[in-house]
Write an enzyme that holds these catalytic residues in place. Sequence first.
Site, PDB file in Angstrom:
ATOM      1  N   GLN A 205      -5.699  -4.808   6.367  1.00 31.04           N
ATOM      2  CA  GLN A 205      -6.320  -3.569   6.748  1.00 31.04           C
ATOM      3  C   GLN A 205      -7.654  -3.597   7.545  1.00 31.04           C
ATOM      4  OE1 GLN A 205      -5.590  -0.745   5.786  1.00 31.04           O
ATOM      5  NE2 GLN A 205      -3.974  -1.225   4.401  1.00 31.04           N
ATOM      6  N   CYS A 366       0.381  -0.832  -4.311  1.00 33.86           N
ATOM      7  CA  CYS A 366       0.366  -2.070  -4.478  1.00 33.86           C
ATOM      8  C   CYS A 366      -0.904  -3.122  -4.778  1.00 33.86           C
ATOM      9  CB  CYS A 366       0.898  -2.858  -3.175  1.00 33.86           C
ATOM     10  SG  CYS A 366       2.580  -2.331  -2.697  1.00 33.86           S
TER      11      CYS A 366
HETATM   12  N1  C6P Z   1      -0.659  -1.929   2.218  1.00 33.75           N
HETATM   13  C1  C6P Z   1      -0.625   0.195   2.310  1.00 33.75           C
HETATM   14  O1  C6P Z   1      -1.683   0.121   1.698  1.00 33.75           O
HETATM   15  P1  C6P Z   1       2.808  -5.859   5.077  1.00 33.75           P
HETATM   16  O2  C6P Z   1       3.841  -5.206   3.925  1.00 33.75           O
HETATM   17  O3  C6P Z   1       3.305  -7.197   4.801  1.00 33.75           O
HETATM   18  O4  C6P Z   1       2.742  -5.543   6.427  1.00 33.75           O
HETATM   19  O5  C6P Z   1       1.402  -5.730   4.455  1.00 33.75           O
HETATM   20  C2  C6P Z   1       1.203  -6.077   3.096  1.00 33.75           C
HETATM   21  C3  C6P Z   1      -0.657  -5.692   2.686  1.00 33.75           C
HETATM   22  C4  C6P Z   1      -1.154  -6.821   2.463  1.00 33.75           C
HETATM   23  N2  C6P Z   1      -2.658  -6.535   2.138  1.00 33.75           N
HETATM   24  C5  C6P Z   1      -3.044  -5.489   2.370  1.00 33.75           C
HETATM   25  C6  C6P Z   1      -4.580  -5.407   2.078  1.00 33.75           C
HETATM   26  C7  C6P Z   1      -2.399  -4.196   2.476  1.00 33.75           C
HETATM   27  O6  C6P Z   1      -3.098  -3.273   2.576  1.00 33.75           O
HETATM   28  C8  C6P Z   1      -0.930  -4.351   2.888  1.00 33.75           C
HETATM   29  C9  C6P Z   1      -0.039  -3.284   3.047  1.00 33.75           C
HETATM   30  C10 C6P Z   1       0.065  -0.747   2.620  1.00 33.75           C
HETATM   31  O7  C6P Z   1      -0.169   1.560   2.189  1.00 33.75           O
HETATM   32  C11 C6P Z   1       1.630  -0.962   1.844  1.00 33.75           C
HETATM   33  S1  C6P Z   1       1.413  -0.867   0.126  1.00 33.75           S
END
Ligand code: C6P
Length: 410
Positions: A205, A366
């Site tokens: 993020q 998540c």
């Molecule tokens: N969050 C959301 O908040 P990926 O899917 O591998 O690109 O990223 C995973 C991930 C890991 N750490 C943090 C802090 C995140 O916010 C995220 C992805 C998205 O909408 C999907 S839940």
Amino acid sequence: MAADWSRVRADFPILQQTVHGKPLVYLDNGATAQKPRVVIDALVRYYESDNSNVHRGLHALSMRATDGYEGARTRIARFINAADPAEIIFTRGTTEGINIVARSFASLLKPGDVILATEMEHHSNLVPWQQVARATGAILRHVPVLGVDAEGGLDLDALDRLLTPQVKVFAFTHMSNTLATINPAMELCQRARAAGALTVIDAAQSIGHMPVDVRALGCDFLAFSGHKMCGPTGIGVLYGRRTLLDRLGPTETGGGMVVSVDYDGARWKPAPERFEAGTPNIAGAIGLAVACDYLDRLGREAIARHDNALGQLAYEKLSALPGIRIIGPRGGRGGLVSFAFADVHAHDVVTFADEDGIALRGGHHCNQPLMRKLGLTSTTRASFYVYNTEAEIDVLVKSLQRILKFFGGA
Ligand code: C6P
């Protein structure tokens, strides 16, 4: 030169459309960011003129593809101020990056060792560590998130107590995707180092929203996704300090990561190839490098000021709505706002807002354990980026007022 925010929107073809007859207000940037024309063009250009496999060919196209892919590695090393391009491992995204570190760590951990995380971790920086703890007998502990009065910050006093000599690794998020908390990553790394623990930062993020300098932060590993920073999906980066990477074994094996193979065994290449078995996402890496150029042209300090100001403004404007609970810190927040209404489910909020052309996200993001701790099952989240405007926050507020009226809340 200061970024001209009013012109940024024109760089993004997807934002020129209407949704349900309304101008698209895209506020789901925490999930994925939109792509500027320059990134889309780079992908098309690669497939139209250079597409080939890397590292294994001696013909012109293969050399051009290899130059593009390795050039992207160098560009991204510069983007995060890594000491050496070999410290940049291309992955599918944050999730894969953290899984690589966690699985590689398995060989270094023994029963009784401690893995330290925090209560605000995304499942991607939690479940891989749970798995490693199970496999090795290590213990997984979590730095508490302060609740009620100071909702959303880490309990730094507890951190001192938790950072015992048994802690081998401290894994934490730079910015929470639900609370909007920006953690003091440099200080956390310093404290961990003083206690003899290695650090893993989840920069999913933060990477597209503020300067991220791995040497200034003093971290050992850092993972991020290209798609959240204007780059393509399916490409991400795991940064690791070179000396550490060479101590870790591969988590996937096959072509491209071996020096020599016979019928009984194989010898690994050093990092980064050791961690990049098989044909990589060449176009993705090239597109990601172009995204780095794009964000650097806007200026990452300027992006941070812009996005955080929108997050703060949204916090203030939404606070005036009846029955709303906004989670996360009051001030000093990143560019997103996560909220719940007592009587309207997040999915209803998202569905109604969609009718007004607004893209929001509703759910647990998540972050299920954190949600439970906060006594919630879901929130609605608006997350901002370089093309968003104050006027769009007003559109959001109006839409939320309409929703509350429909459900009898105002
Ligand atoms: N969050 C959301 O908040 P990926 O899917 O591998 O690109 O990223 C995973 C991930 C890991 N750490 C943090 C802090 C995140 O916010 C995220 C992805 C998205 O909408 C999907 S839940």
